[in-house]
Design a protein around this motif. Structure first.
Motif, short mmCIF file in Angstrom:
data_model
loop_
_atom_site.label_atom_id
_atom_site.label_comp_id
_atom_site.label_asym_id
_atom_site.label_seq_id
_atom_site.Cartn_x
_atom_site.Cartn_y
_atom_site.Cartn_z
N MET A 161 12.94 4.54 -4.58
CA MET A 161 11.49 4.76 -4.56
C MET A 161 10.79 3.45 -4.24
SD MET A 161 8.97 6.33 -7.52
CE MET A 161 9.58 8.01 -7.28
N ALA A 162 9.76 3.57 -3.47
CA ALA A 162 9.01 2.38 -3.06
C ALA A 162 8.28 1.76 -4.25
CB ALA A 162 7.99 2.76 -1.98
N THR A 163 8.04 0.44 -4.16
CA THR A 163 7.27 -0.25 -5.20
C THR A 163 5.79 0.09 -5.06
OG1 THR A 163 6.91 -2.21 -3.85
CG2 THR A 163 8.94 -2.13 -5.16
N ASN A 164 5.02 -0.26 -6.08
CA ASN A 164 3.58 -0.01 -6.03
C ASN A 164 2.93 -0.77 -4.89
OD1 ASN A 164 3.61 1.73 -8.24
ND2 ASN A 164 3.29 0.07 -9.71
N ARG A 165 3.39 -2.00 -4.62
CA ARG A 165 2.84 -2.77 -3.51
C ARG A 165 3.13 -2.07 -2.17
NH1 ARG A 165 1.24 -8.00 -1.94
NH2 ARG A 165 0.30 -8.02 -4.00
N GLU A 166 4.35 -1.58 -2.01
CA GLU A 166 4.70 -0.89 -0.77
C GLU A 166 3.90 0.40 -0.60
OE1 GLU A 166 9.37 -2.39 -0.50
OE2 GLU A 166 8.86 -0.50 -1.49
N ILE A 167 3.71 1.12 -1.71
CA ILE A 167 2.92 2.35 -1.64
C ILE A 167 1.48 2.04 -1.24
CG2 ILE A 167 1.97 4.26 -3.01
CD1 ILE A 167 4.55 4.16 -4.67
N ALA A 168 0.93 0.97 -1.81
CA ALA A 168 -0.44 0.58 -1.47
C ALA A 168 -0.55 0.21 0.00
CB ALA A 168 -0.87 -0.60 -2.34
N GLU A 169 0.43 -0.52 0.51
CA GLU A 169 0.42 -0.92 1.93
C GLU A 169 0.51 0.31 2.83
OE1 GLU A 169 3.75 -3.51 2.04
OE2 GLU A 169 2.60 -5.31 1.48
N GLN A 170 1.43 1.23 2.48
CA GLN A 170 1.60 2.44 3.28
C GLN A 170 0.35 3.32 3.24
OE1 GLN A 170 5.11 4.16 1.54
NE2 GLN A 170 6.41 2.42 2.13
N LEU A 171 -0.30 3.36 2.08
CA LEU A 171 -1.51 4.16 1.93
C LEU A 171 -2.63 3.61 2.81
CD1 LEU A 171 -3.17 6.39 0.53
CD2 LEU A 171 -3.68 4.75 -1.29
N LEU A 172 -2.79 2.30 2.81
CA LEU A 172 -3.84 1.68 3.62
C LEU A 172 -3.62 1.97 5.11
CD1 LEU A 172 -4.32 -1.79 1.87
CD2 LEU A 172 -5.60 0.33 1.55
N GLU A 173 -2.37 1.92 5.53
CA GLU A 173 -2.06 2.24 6.93
C GLU A 173 -2.37 3.71 7.22
OE1 GLU A 173 1.98 1.26 7.67
OE2 GLU A 173 1.74 -0.87 7.21
N ALA A 174 -2.03 4.59 6.28
CA ALA A 174 -2.20 6.02 6.51
C ALA A 174 -3.67 6.45 6.57
CB ALA A 174 -1.47 6.81 5.42
N VAL A 175 -4.55 5.69 5.92
CA VAL A 175 -5.97 6.06 5.94
C VAL A 175 -6.72 5.34 7.06
CG1 VAL A 175 -6.03 6.61 3.49
CG2 VAL A 175 -6.63 4.29 4.23
N GLY A 176 -5.98 4.71 7.94
CA GLY A 176 -6.61 4.09 9.11
C GLY A 176 -6.75 2.58 9.06
N GLY A 177 -6.10 1.95 8.09
CA GLY A 177 -6.15 0.50 8.00
C GLY A 177 -7.34 0.00 7.19
N LYS A 178 -7.30 -1.30 6.89
CA LYS A 178 -8.35 -1.90 6.07
C LYS A 178 -9.73 -1.73 6.69
CE LYS A 178 -5.31 -5.50 4.19
NZ LYS A 178 -5.09 -6.97 4.06
N GLU A 179 -9.77 -1.83 8.02
CA GLU A 179 -11.07 -1.77 8.70
C GLU A 179 -11.72 -0.39 8.59
OE1 GLU A 179 -7.77 -0.80 11.51
OE2 GLU A 179 -8.19 -2.41 10.08
N ASN A 180 -10.94 0.64 8.21
CA ASN A 180 -11.51 1.98 8.08
C ASN A 180 -11.98 2.27 6.66
OD1 ASN A 180 -12.20 4.50 9.28
ND2 ASN A 180 -10.42 5.46 8.30
N ILE A 181 -11.78 1.34 5.74
CA ILE A 181 -12.15 1.57 4.35
C ILE A 181 -13.50 0.92 4.07
CG2 ILE A 181 -11.56 1.11 1.94
CD1 ILE A 181 -8.64 1.22 2.72
N HIS A 182 -14.46 1.75 3.67
CA HIS A 182 -15.78 1.25 3.31
C HIS A 182 -15.79 0.73 1.88
CE1 HIS A 182 -20.02 1.28 2.11
NE2 HIS A 182 -20.31 1.17 3.39
N SER A 183 -15.23 1.51 0.96
CA SER A 183 -15.14 1.09 -0.44
C SER A 183 -14.07 1.91 -1.14
CB SER A 183 -16.50 1.26 -1.14
OG SER A 183 -16.89 2.61 -1.11
N ILE A 184 -13.65 1.40 -2.29
CA ILE A 184 -12.56 2.06 -3.02
C ILE A 184 -12.78 1.88 -4.51
CG2 ILE A 184 -11.07 0.01 -2.97
CD1 ILE A 184 -8.69 1.92 -2.52
N ALA A 185 -12.48 2.90 -5.29
CA ALA A 185 -12.58 2.85 -6.74
C ALA A 185 -11.56 3.83 -7.30
CB ALA A 185 -14.00 3.20 -7.21
N HIS A 186 -11.50 3.95 -8.60
CA HIS A 186 -10.57 4.92 -9.18
C HIS A 186 -11.12 5.46 -10.48
CE1 HIS A 186 -8.86 2.68 -12.65
NE2 HIS A 186 -9.18 1.62 -11.95
#
Length: 463
Positions: A1-26
């Motif tokens: 299973m991927a690490t949390n860092r790897e999952i975060a990196e893959q997620l950012l790529e899947a949503v269109g990269g950093k430049e496509n993110i306006h804001s993030i919260a949880h």
């Protein structure tokens, strides 16, 4: 299973990269992302990521479900990768034009009450423990009777169980000021004014031991111990008034003048206008809810137990926090909790059946943790990650919830608190009700599990 860092990196790529993110919260279970271009999101890839239990758009936010605990760690990794986080209030401002006005209003209502829920949960647990240790059967084990319990000890337990509800208007006004851009400490003081000991106590008035103070011979003025709606509206109006004056009062005088004006205006409005009117409205809401819960032949449990998780999908279920608070405040117990618990447990049972029946590793890895999350009281992973995706498991979960709710109503189960359900919820039934509470949940889980296992899922559909 991927690490949390790897999952975060893959997620950012899947949503269109950093430049496509306006804001993030949880929040407690979901990573909430506002993107610049929805079309750049690879939704299928997102849902295939390790630890992701589902993803969907709601009110302008792309919400990725990770579950409690996990979402905090993934969020921290996204921050470490250079994504600027936003507070919930900032995220709300950015997405306020998304969704209809009703959805926005309910979301805001939820933002006000979410920070208050932990202390109400703690209070409910204290009530449950007090009910346990004061039972004759439990005391008999130690050779004691209820008469052996000292008055000082009972007074101590009352401090634990009553404080949050006595000062509930202060908590609500504080949180409402915070959400609507006011100064929270002003909201706190305003809320404390509403429960000032100088005013006739609301409970004493209700019991006939005290009388309201009448101004102009027709405006009743009392304290608002345990009330929610007057404090909420007072907080909303007060925050707006504060923002209005802060823009107009000279900076040199702002520290003194603005709080003075806000508190003066709001205590007059609250005691002589908002409070009396909203107190009546609050009573109407309470009586309506009580009428529904008192429907004969278990109909209330059947209806609420079946439809509750449909309401969760819409995201407007936070409004029921207000109703539960009113039930506890007026009745001293919560008949809504056991019914809702059955609906939550049933969705967990349906997800568990999918995990047991499936031979796909990915589905098992998704279904088992999702069902556990539901048994701990949070159904979003089970609903969005498993049951709703396949349709039938969700429907069978609704059926199990309806049957469980029906039994909860027939047995007249009464929780001592709110906001915790299923396994943690047992702490709200630490009295003679516990066996029946367990039976209700087992029946709800069993019906949803069996229906889903035999009729609700096939691996070939997933493929």
């Amino acid at each position: 299973m991927a690490t949390n860092r790897e999952i975060a990196e893959q997620l950012l790529e899947a949503v269109g990269g950093k430049e496509n993110i306006h804001s993030i919260a949880h929040c407690a279970t979901r990573l909430r992302i506002i993107v610049n271009d929805r079309e750049k999101i690879d939704e299928e890839r997102v849902e295939e990521l390790d630890k992701v239990k589902g993803a969907f758009f709601n009110s302008g936010q792309y919400q990725v479900i990770f579950g409690t605990g996990t979402v905090n760690r993934i969020y921290e990794e996204t921050e470490a990768l250079g994504i600027t986080g936003s507070s919930k209030s900032e995220l709300k401002e950015e997405s306020k034009k998304q969704g209809n006005s009703f959805q926005r209003a309910i979301r805001t209502f939820g933002d006000v009450f979410v920070p208050i829920i932990p202390v109400l949960v703690a209070t409910g647990l204290f009530m449950g423990l007090r009910g346990l240790i004061t039972q004759e059967q439990i005391l008999a084990i130690f050779g004691l009777t209820p008469d052996d319990i000292s008055a000082n000890f009972l007074l101590f337990t009352e401090v634990l169980t009553d404080t949050a509800f006595v000062f509930l208007p202060a908590l609500v006004a504080w949180s409402t000021f915070r959400v609507f851009g006011g100064t929270p400490i002003i909201g706190l003081v305003l809320g404390l004014m509403l429960v000032s000991p100088s005013l006739p106590n609301a409970w004493a008035v209700a019991s006939g031991d005290a009388s309201p103070i009448y101004f102009l011979d027709f405006i009743p003025v009392i304290g608002y111990q345990g009330s929610v709606l007057p404090a909420f509206i007072a907080g909303l109006v007060g925050a707006k008034i504060e923002r209005f004056f802060r823009k107009r009062v000279p900076e040199a005088l702002d520290l003194i003048v603005t709080p003075f004006i806000v508190l003066l205006i709001m205590i007059i409005l609250s005691l002589f206008a908002l409070g009396p009117i909203l107190h009546v409205v609050e009573n109407w809401i309470f009586e309506g809810t009580k009428y529904l819960l008192e429907m004969p032949l278990g109909l209330s449990g059947l209806i609420i137990g079946f439809f509750n998780q449909i309401i969760v999908i819409t995201g407007v279920h936070h409004i029921f926090n207000f109703l539960e608070i009113q039930l506890l405040e007026n009745l001293g117990y919560n008949p809504y909790n056991p019914i809702v618990t059955a609906s939550i447990a049933a969705q967990g049972g349906a997800a568990l059946a999918v995990g047991v029946k499936s031979k796909l590793k990915k589905m098992k890895a998704l279904a088992y943790p999702s069902s556990l999350s539901a048994f701990l009281g949070i159904t979003e992973p089970a609903i969005f990650g498993v049951n709703l995706r396949h349709g039938k498991p969700f429907i069978f979960g609704l059926i199990g919830g309806g049957v469980g709710g029906f039994l909860g109503a027939i047995f007249q189960l009464k929780a001592t608190g709110m906001a915790i359900t299923v396994i943690p919820g047992t702490l709200l039934y630490l009295n003679s009700q516990l066996p029946l509470y367990l039976l209700v949940n087992i029946v709800a889980i069993a019906i949803a599990f069996l229906l889903t296992y035999f009729f609700g899922y096939k691996d070939k559909e997933e493929k």
